[in-house]
Write an enzyme that holds these catalytic residues in place. Structure first.
Site, short mmCIF file in Angstrom:
data_model
loop_
_atom_site.label_atom_id
_atom_site.label_comp_id
_atom_site.label_asym_id
_atom_site.label_seq_id
_atom_site.Cartn_x
_atom_site.Cartn_y
_atom_site.Cartn_z
N ASP A 169 0.83 -1.21 0.00
CA ASP A 169 0.00 0.00 0.00
C ASP A 169 0.86 1.26 0.00
O ASP A 169 1.45 1.62 1.02
CB ASP A 169 -0.91 -0.01 1.23
CG ASP A 169 -1.91 1.13 1.23
OD1 ASP A 169 -2.02 1.83 0.21
OD2 ASP A 169 -2.59 1.32 2.25
N ASP A 386 -1.71 5.33 -6.22
CA ASP A 386 -1.93 4.52 -5.03
C ASP A 386 -2.08 3.05 -5.42
O ASP A 386 -2.98 2.69 -6.18
CB ASP A 386 -3.19 5.01 -4.31
CG ASP A 386 -3.48 4.23 -3.04
OD1 ASP A 386 -2.53 3.69 -2.45
OD2 ASP A 386 -4.65 4.16 -2.65
#
Length: 511
Positions: A169, A386
């Site tokens: 992440d 992201d």
């Protein structure tokens, strides 16, 4: 026109029915529970002499491959896996809805965290390590097999080292694992981390400067209590959206990583969250590996080990059984790529947390034409890249312009399917072996353009013959997000030394 042949995600008819049923439950306000599955496990490869790791189930074939790579180039790699809604053809059909729900909660949380955690607070307490001019390497794989639209990295933690599958992440900083005693935890594949079984585990105390980098558990709203600064633990609370959160003790532990030049390296004192209460749509993973810009992220804490300020990854297609690599340090093969392009990260602002990687998006092109989107629409909420968000998102006015542009330019030979759940527009492409769709490109303020192949922004559902645009709007935050679906089969470089993002088309299964 872009070619939409051989798209990576396939769905069964049963999956679509389940998708519709799940959508109705979402509209009724129900919450999805975490599902788990099984899939191939890949991890940091260790030399054959490391019996502790061999006992933990490391793959000998991959060890040999990594040793050969180590003889050729110095770097540090981790193995990645991709995760999606659940195993098999039926479960894979659910990942669009599941991911869209998780993305929506995540986006709201990102917006809140950006305001709540100013960059100055995030920078406090950073402790650089001694540089070894090495690079670290690990494998990344699609998480479809275990139930999600994200990607997984296998990491070895503790003494002796044990393998854990962690979500990769770039939109968060805290590394954390589900820990025993697990008071309230989601289902994960494999055992939770047991601090009592590791000789190198120790808690961060509440008087440690690193304790100031995490939020205390609710209902605390003011300064945390710290009666004995040198002995009391540092409890933390980290949230991702709605019911996705982790609560536990901030701790220090040994992480064992693979160095391409000199075998493996045990890195002591890596800060991570030992989570005793964890909720959310984490689908079988053991925890999360934060790769954001803050000092607690895995990338920041190991920066001295891999001797640089860059890391890169290459994401295989959703649902692929192949693995690719995340490389901490510069990758010579990527730097020599003839199609490597760069765009600058946006300058940090006073209210922007260090966590996010902001880009300066200027315009969106569909079919080679710039859309009439006001510049302040794209700049107001900022644009981030992201790996933890699946689909791509734009502020609602921009999304509507993109959606309409595709509808206006799509060939009439593909009938529009009105009212399809979650995604829009969707088309009936039954019987079409090759589907031509308008090109999609993002243009940044410095002139760099990121041109995507059709399979990165259209999802084809087989055997139903349905094809949908994999882009949605962000009505609340106004933030634009380039998600992992659009990043498939691009080698993406985060060059923090020169404050830029690099991207090059590549077949990631070959990296």
């Amino acid at each position: 026109m872009a070619n939409l042949n051989h798209l990576p995600v396939c769905y069964s008819l049963l999956a679509l029915l389940l998708l519709l049923l799940a959508l109705s439950s979402v509209r009724a306000g129900s919450n999805s529970s975490a599902s788990a599955g099984t899939g191939p496990l890949y991890g940091i490869e260790f030399p054959p002499y490391n019996t502790a790791v061999a006992d933990a189930g490391c793959d000998g074939r991959l060890v040999a491959e990594e040793e050969e790579l180590a003889r050729r180039t110095p770097s540090l790699k981790l193995h990645m896996t991709h995760r999606s809604a659940s195993a098999g053809a039926t479960g894979s059909g659910l990942f669009v809805l599941d991911s869209a729900k998780k993305d929506a909660a995540r986006i709201d949380t990102m917006h809140g965290r950006r305001a709540a955690l100013p960059g100055a607070a995030q920078r406090k307490g950073s402790r650089p390590r001694r540089a070894l001019s090495e690079r670290v390497v690990a494998t990344v794989e699609s998480g479809v097999a275990v139930g999600s639209g994200e990607y997984l990295v296998d990491v070895y933690v503790g003494t002796p080292p044990r393998r854990f599958r962690m979500i990769m992440d770039t939109g968060s900083d805290l590394n954390w694992l589900q820990c025993a005693p697990c008071l309230d935890c989601f289902h994960q594949t494999g055992p939770v981390f047991d601090p009592a079984a590791s000789a190198s585990y120790r808690n961060v105390t509440c008087g440690d400067s690193r304790c100031g980098l995490v939020s205390p558990p609710p209902p605390l709203t003011g300064p945390r209590s710290c009666r004995r600064p040198r002995s009391d633990p540092c409890p933390y609370y980290y949230w991702y959206g709605d019911q996705s959160n982790t609560t536990g003790d901030l701790a220090l532990e040994a992480f064992t990583v693979n160095l391409t030049q000199s075998g493996t390296r045990r890195v002591d004192g890596v800060a991570f969250g030992c989570g005793h209460q964890n909720r959310g749509l984490f689908h079988g993973a053991a925890g999360l590996l934060g790769l954001g810009r803050g000092p607690l992220s895995f990338a920041s804490q190991l920066r001295g080990v891999y001797g640089g300020h860059a890391f890169s990854y290459c994401l295989v297609e959703h649902g692929s059984a192949a693995g690719s690599k995340i490389i901490f340090g510069h990758d010579d093969a990527l730097l020599a790529h003839p199609q490597l392009n760069y765009t600058a990260f946006a300058p940090a602002t006073a209210d922007a947390a260090d966590t996010f990687y902001y880009l300066q998006l200027k315009s969106v092109l569909v079919g080679g034409e710039a859309l009439n989107i006001p510049s302040d629409t794209l700049s107001a909420g900022g644009t981030i890249i992201d790996s933890g968000t699946t689909l791509s998102y734009f502020p609602e006015p921009a999304y509507q312009a993109i959606r309409q542009a595709f509808m206006d330019r799509m060939s009439p030979s593909y009938p529009l399917i009105p009212g399809f759940p979650v995604l829009s527009p969707c088309y009936n492409v039954s019987g079409a072996e090759k589907v031509e769709v308008p090109e999609l490109s993002l243009v940044f303020a410095d002139g760099a353009a990121w041109e995507f192949p059709a399979e990165n922004y259209f999802i084809r559902l087989e055997p139903e013959g349905v094809m949908c645009l994999a882009v949605l709007g962000t009505p609340r935050s106004g933030m634009s997000i380039i998600g992992n679906y659009q990043q498939q089969n691009f080698h993406v470089l985060y060059d923090l030394e020169r404050n830029r993002l690099g991207f090059a088309p590549r077949r990631c299964a070959d990296v």
